[in-house]
Write a protein that holds these residues in place. Structure first.
Motif, PDB file in Angstrom:
ATOM      1  N   HIS A  54       0.832  -1.195   0.000  1.00  0.00           N
ATOM      2  CA  HIS A  54       0.000   0.000   0.000  1.00  0.00           C
ATOM      3  C   HIS A  54       0.873   1.253   0.000  1.00  0.00           C
ATOM      4  CE1 HIS A  54      -3.363  -2.661   0.814  1.00  0.00           C
ATOM      5  NE2 HIS A  54      -2.678  -3.181   1.826  1.00  0.00           N
ATOM      6  N   HIS A  55       0.264   2.375  -0.344  1.00  0.00           N
ATOM      7  CA  HIS A  55       1.011   3.634  -0.439  1.00  0.00           C
ATOM      8  C   HIS A  55       1.665   3.992   0.896  1.00  0.00           C
ATOM      9  CE1 HIS A  55       1.770   7.980  -1.018  1.00  0.00           C
ATOM     10  NE2 HIS A  55       1.955   7.600  -2.264  1.00  0.00           N
ATOM     11  N   LYS A  56       0.990   3.721   2.003  1.00  0.00           N
ATOM     12  CA  LYS A  56       1.536   4.049   3.316  1.00  0.00           C
ATOM     13  C   LYS A  56       2.801   3.232   3.626  1.00  0.00           C
ATOM     14  CE  LYS A  56      -1.457   0.759   5.771  1.00  0.00           C
ATOM     15  NZ  LYS A  56      -2.508   0.611   6.804  1.00  0.00           N
ATOM     16  N   ASP A  57       2.937   2.062   2.983  1.00  0.00           N
ATOM     17  CA  ASP A  57       4.126   1.232   3.212  1.00  0.00           C
ATOM     18  C   ASP A  57       5.392   1.908   2.718  1.00  0.00           C
ATOM     19  OD1 ASP A  57       2.476  -0.716   4.263  1.00  0.00           O
ATOM     20  OD2 ASP A  57       2.292  -1.799   2.366  1.00  0.00           O
ATOM     21  N   ILE A  58       5.245   2.797   1.735  1.00  0.00           N
ATOM     22  CA  ILE A  58       6.405   3.513   1.186  1.00  0.00           C
ATOM     23  C   ILE A  58       7.041   4.371   2.265  1.00  0.00           C
ATOM     24  CG2 ILE A  58       7.160   5.248  -0.486  1.00  0.00           C
ATOM     25  CD1 ILE A  58       4.952   4.253  -2.341  1.00  0.00           C
ATOM     26  N   TYR A  59       6.198   5.025   3.101  1.00  0.00           N
ATOM     27  CA  TYR A  59       6.718   5.887   4.158  1.00  0.00           C
ATOM     28  C   TYR A  59       7.431   5.070   5.232  1.00  0.00           C
ATOM     29  CZ  TYR A  59       3.655   9.276   1.916  1.00  0.00           C
ATOM     30  OH  TYR A  59       3.049  10.094   1.000  1.00  0.00           O
ATOM     31  N   THR A  60       6.887   3.901   5.539  1.00  0.00           N
ATOM     32  CA  THR A  60       7.523   3.024   6.526  1.00  0.00           C
ATOM     33  C   THR A  60       8.876   2.541   6.012  1.00  0.00           C
ATOM     34  OG1 THR A  60       5.336   2.271   7.239  1.00  0.00           O
ATOM     35  CG2 THR A  60       7.230   0.953   7.929  1.00  0.00           C
TER      36      THR A  60
END
Length: 216
Positions: A54-60
């Protein structure tokens, strides 16, 4: 669970898969085991290995990558409270903080995070030196910290303008740069604020803030 395959095995499995396989799901491991005649192996890895789904995984993933990096710390000043607090703060966030004698091309090519402390140095001279920087392969974040309070004989708005122009050129070279200038007051709150600002700028590496001049 993250999976990895040899390219030829995966392409062979998909090439031989039937319309029924594709219609009822394309779980890669199942297809490889069915058509490539190999068994899967479980391998021990770190807790940082996961799928970016997911897109939020990129920030992690970006945060994990930052935590694994080294910060080059360049300063002729070593005894101030600010320097001590800043080093401790960076060491708690990044893998290592390495003291470097001076800023040169080698430094730029070796480190993706650089903090340079300036004492009684004209900010314009710093911008001028950066104009000769060549493109680097990895995204590099530089934070310039001026411990001497700003010389108000210098036109601050003009300096901000020049900093933005320089940052725009450096961004093309894969370099982000930020400037922090200490104001007259030297309270503990101000020091902690500067420390937090340096760490945040390095960690977030926000391209839209590159070239900004912060008074702290």
């Amino acid at each position: 669970m993250p999976q990895a395959f040899q390219f030829d095995l995966l392409t062979k499995a998909y090439a031989e898969s039937s319309a029924n396989d594709l219609e009822h799901g394309t779980e890669c491991l199942h297809l490889v085991q069915k058509y490539s005649n190999v068994n899967a192996k479980l391998l021990p890895v770190s807790c940082h290995l996961w799928k970016v789904t997911h897109h939020k995984d990129i920030y992690t993933a970006s945060a994990v990558l930052k935590e694994s990096q080294t910060v080059a710390f360049i300063s002729k000043e070593s005894s101030s409270e600010f320097i001590s607090l800043l080093k401790n703060s960076l060491e708690s966030t990044f893998k290592t903080v390495q003291s470097v004698a001076k800023f040169n091309v080698s430094t730029l090519n070796k480190f993706s995070n650089i903090v340079q402390i300036h004492v009684m140095e004209n900010p314009y001279s710093v911008i001028e030196k950066m104009s000769s920087f060549q493109r680097v392969n990895q995204l590099t974040t530089i934070v310039h910290v001026f411990l001497n309070s700003f010389d108000w004989t210098i036109n601050f708005l003009e300096f901000q303008k020049q900093a933005k122009i320089s940052a725009k050129v450096l961004k093309v070279a894969n370099i982000l740069v930020y400037f922090i200038i200490r104001e007259e007051n030297d309270t503990s709150d101000t020091i902690e604020e500067m420390v937090g600002l340096v760490k945040t700028l390095l960690f977030e590496s926000n391209p839209y803030a590159s070239g900004n001049v912060f008074l702290s």
